[in-house]
Design a protein around this motif. Structure first.
Motif, PDB file in Angstrom:
ATOM      1  N   GLN A 268       0.833  -1.202   0.000  1.00  0.00           N
ATOM      2  CA  GLN A 268       0.000   0.000   0.000  1.00  0.00           C
ATOM      3  C   GLN A 268       0.868   1.252   0.000  1.00  0.00           C
ATOM      4  N   HIS A 269       1.925   1.231   0.785  1.00  0.00           N
ATOM      5  CA  HIS A 269       2.862   2.358   0.812  1.00  0.00           C
ATOM      6  C   HIS A 269       3.463   2.599  -0.569  1.00  0.00           C
ATOM      7  N   ALA A 270       3.899   1.525  -1.222  1.00  0.00           N
ATOM      8  CA  ALA A 270       4.533   1.659  -2.535  1.00  0.00           C
ATOM      9  C   ALA A 270       3.552   2.174  -3.580  1.00  0.00           C
ATOM     10  N   ILE A 271       2.328   1.649  -3.577  1.00  0.00           N
ATOM     11  CA  ILE A 271       1.344   2.053  -4.588  1.00  0.00           C
ATOM     12  C   ILE A 271       0.947   3.515  -4.417  1.00  0.00           C
ATOM     13  N   LEU A 272       0.700   3.931  -3.168  1.00  0.00           N
ATOM     14  CA  LEU A 272       0.283   5.316  -2.930  1.00  0.00           C
ATOM     15  C   LEU A 272       1.375   6.307  -3.317  1.00  0.00           C
ATOM     16  N   VAL A 273       2.605   6.022  -2.898  1.00  0.00           N
ATOM     17  CA  VAL A 273       3.704   6.944  -3.208  1.00  0.00           C
ATOM     18  C   VAL A 273       3.990   6.963  -4.707  1.00  0.00           C
ATOM     19  N   VAL A 314       1.307  11.960   0.572  1.00  0.00           N
ATOM     20  CA  VAL A 314       1.348  12.124   2.030  1.00  0.00           C
ATOM     21  C   VAL A 314       0.816  10.871   2.721  1.00  0.00           C
ATOM     22  N   ALA A 315      -0.284  10.312   2.192  1.00  0.00           N
ATOM     23  CA  ALA A 315      -0.831   9.085   2.778  1.00  0.00           C
ATOM     24  C   ALA A 315       0.176   7.943   2.686  1.00  0.00           C
ATOM     25  N   GLY A 316       0.871   7.851   1.554  1.00  0.00           N
ATOM     26  CA  GLY A 316       1.882   6.808   1.405  1.00  0.00           C
ATOM     27  C   GLY A 316       3.049   6.984   2.355  1.00  0.00           C
ATOM     28  N   ILE A 317       3.469   8.222   2.576  1.00  0.00           N
ATOM     29  CA  ILE A 317       4.579   8.479   3.495  1.00  0.00           C
ATOM     30  C   ILE A 317       4.175   8.156   4.930  1.00  0.00           C
ATOM     31  N   ILE A 318       2.930   8.453   5.300  1.00  0.00           N
ATOM     32  CA  ILE A 318       2.458   8.112   6.645  1.00  0.00           C
ATOM     33  C   ILE A 318       2.484   6.600   6.853  1.00  0.00           C
ATOM     34  N   PHE A 321       6.004   5.441   7.538  1.00  0.00           N
ATOM     35  CA  PHE A 321       6.491   5.625   8.905  1.00  0.00           C
ATOM     36  C   PHE A 321       6.039   4.491   9.820  1.00  0.00           C
ATOM     37  N   LYS A 322       4.916   3.835   9.472  1.00  0.00           N
ATOM     38  CA  LYS A 322       4.413   2.748  10.306  1.00  0.00           C
ATOM     39  C   LYS A 322       5.172   1.445  10.080  1.00  0.00           C
ATOM     40  N   LEU A 323       5.894   1.368   8.982  1.00  0.00           N
ATOM     41  CA  LEU A 323       6.654   0.156   8.710  1.00  0.00           C
ATOM     42  C   LEU A 323       7.840   0.073   9.656  1.00  0.00           C
ATOM     43  N   GLY A 324       8.084  -1.107  10.188  1.00  0.00           N
ATOM     44  CA  GLY A 324       9.209  -1.290  11.095  1.00  0.00           C
ATOM     45  C   GLY A 324      10.527  -1.270  10.360  1.00  0.00           C
ATOM     46  N   GLY A 389      13.341   2.552  -3.084  1.00  0.00           N
ATOM     47  CA  GLY A 389      12.454   1.826  -2.187  1.00  0.00           C
ATOM     48  C   GLY A 389      12.075   0.455  -2.722  1.00  0.00           C
ATOM     49  N   LEU A 390      11.831   0.355  -4.034  1.00  0.00           N
ATOM     50  CA  LEU A 390      11.516  -0.948  -4.623  1.00  0.00           C
ATOM     51  C   LEU A 390      12.687  -1.907  -4.476  1.00  0.00           C
ATOM     52  N   ASP A 391      13.895  -1.380  -4.596  1.00  0.00           N
ATOM     53  CA  ASP A 391      15.075  -2.224  -4.425  1.00  0.00           C
ATOM     54  C   ASP A 391      15.231  -2.663  -2.972  1.00  0.00           C
ATOM     55  N   LEU A 392      14.973  -1.756  -2.037  1.00  0.00           N
ATOM     56  CA  LEU A 392      15.070  -2.109  -0.617  1.00  0.00           C
ATOM     57  C   LEU A 392      14.058  -3.183  -0.239  1.00  0.00           C
ATOM     58  N   ALA A 393      12.854  -3.067  -0.782  1.00  0.00           N
ATOM     59  CA  ALA A 393      11.790  -4.006  -0.424  1.00  0.00           C
ATOM     60  C   ALA A 393      11.972  -5.364  -1.074  1.00  0.00           C
TER      61      ALA A 393
END
Length: 425
Positions: A268-273, A314-318, A321-324, A389-393
């Motif tokens: 969800q984070h990746a898609i929103l951002v 902004v929703a994706g960035i929030i 932040f919730k990801l560990g 980010g895609l590479d990190l994930a």
């Protein structure tokens, strides 16, 4: 001597023509040559050839299917490649949706044998042993076939859900020396190993790596594509039995599939951002750059697209932040810091829009310059951070390829419009 000159004149009488009666021939009445016996022989030979060809393809197909599948009802086809006795292994379908077949037995005093069979997807397969059913904190055996040919089997400690938190050659498992091997036959992998243990944990964790993505040279595994958990009852799994038991000798079959904790949140984070900062923002910039002749359409389109993109980002960035910290691989702090930097730039753009001077104001040219460069800097940083980010994930390469195709099309359209604007000047 008297000579008499005689003149003979032959008289020819007309000969009457002879009329021979004829009848028109009927082709059907003409007898055909007697070749029925030859024709039958040819037809029989053709039928025999087709029958032989059909049997050949049927046999080849059956052999191909057999070589590419495995089941508990058949003998282990790679037993001659495994460095321990496999004649009395118990067997059960460990993970039906991924076609995982597990064979096991108590091979002797404090020695347990395992053979895990699964389709070859160009990555690794693994089986973990957990005391409480959780992936984090358990230990696992994983194996894969390298691109150059040889197979590699390693043990791992699963300290988290990222690659760096699952170091190789660590964990509580004690493999028997020289008894671990992975081999490939047809389109399947066979991971075989023996463990020194009075009784290994009965809760198991299965995982398969992302397609066509092998572990790195240092042995760290890429984030798994999917996983499942299950359990077996090892009581009564002693050796000495002949054949393979399809019921698994107490396998419960309570396999629960799914990703690790936070998997859906990460997507969800990746898609929103990606949609907000990486797609809508560049399109909104293009509207303001190349469509000002359609006033005021370009203005309302620009602020609408940028506004929606900003809110999605902004929703994706929030959510990010919730990801560990263990939800990524590598330097996650760099990814977070870039995200904060982009968010600040986006907020500055919103503030600049609300405080923009009039068109006739002297400072308008400086405002335009600021709005132009800050916006483009934010988009450029966002695009770079998306790929990072895609590479990190450890996501599938199709994500990066798909987004790269969008950027290529967008860049080509911008180039065409830029050239056209220069020609119209």
């Amino acid at each position: 001597m008297l000579y008499h000159h005689c003149s003979w004149k032959a008289k020819s009488s007309p000969v009457a023509p002879i009329n021979i009666p004829t009848q028109p021939r009927n082709p059907a009445s003409i007898p055909a040559p007697k070749t029925s016996g030859v024709t039958e022989v040819v037809e029989m030979k053709k039928a025999s050839s087709l029958h032989t060809l059909f049997l050949f393809f049927l046999t080849s197909f059956a052999f191909l299917v057999k070589s590419q599948s495995d089941s508990c009802s058949s003998k282990l086809s790679v037993s001659h490649l495994i460095p321990f006795n496999t004649s009395s292994l118990r067997c059960f379908s460990a993970w039906s949706s991924q076609d995982f077949i597990l064979r096991y037995e108590n091979a002797g005093s404090n020695v347990w044998s395992y053979v895990l069979s699964a389709p070859d997807t160009g990555s690794y397969i693994s089986i973990g042993f957990s005391g409480d059913g959780s992936m984090v904190g358990s230990s696992a055996m994983a194996g894969w076939i390298t691109s150059s040919g040889p197979g590699i089997v390693k043990r791992y400690y699963l300290g988290g859900t990222s690659s760096k938190r699952c170091p190789p050659d660590q964990g509580s498992l004690d493999p028997v020396q020289g008894k671990s091997v992975i081999t490939s036959q047809g389109s399947r992998l066979y991971l075989a190993f023996q463990l020194n243990s009075a009784q290994p944990p009965q809760r198991l964790i299965y995982a398969v790596g992302p397609q066509n993505n092998l572990p790195s040279s240092d042995g760290y595994l890429p984030r798994h594509k999917t996983m499942a958990s299950g359990s077996i009852n090892l009581s009564g799994a002693g050796g000495g039995e002949s054949g393979e038991n399809e019921d698994g000798g107490g396998a419960t079959g309570d396999v629960v599939e799914g990703g690790v904790s936070g998997f859906d949140l990460k997507k969800q984070h990746a898609i929103l951002v990606m949609l907000g900062w990486g797609v809508l923002m560049p399109i909104g910039m293009m509207m303001a750059r190349y469509f000002k002749q359609f006033d005021p359409f370009w203005f309302y389109s620009h602020i609408s697209i940028q506004g929606i993109g900003f809110l999605l980002g902004v929703a994706g960035i929030i959510l990010g932040f919730k990801l560990g910290d263990d939800e990524g691989e590598g330097d996650i702090d760099t990814h977070k810091n870039l995200g904060i930097f982009i968010l600040v730039f986006g907020c500055l753009q919103v503030m600049a829009f609300l405080a923009r001077p009039g068109k006739d104001a002297k400072v308008r040219r400086y405002w335009n310059w600021y709005h132009y460069w800050v916006g483009r800097a934010a988009i450029a940083c966002a695009v770079g951070n998306i790929f990072y980010g895609l590479d990190l994930a450890g996501e599938d390469r199709s994500w990066s390829i798909g987004y790269g195709i969008f950027l290529g099309v967008w860049g080509f359209i911008c180039l065409v419009l830029e050239v056209r604007s220069w020609m119209d000047r």
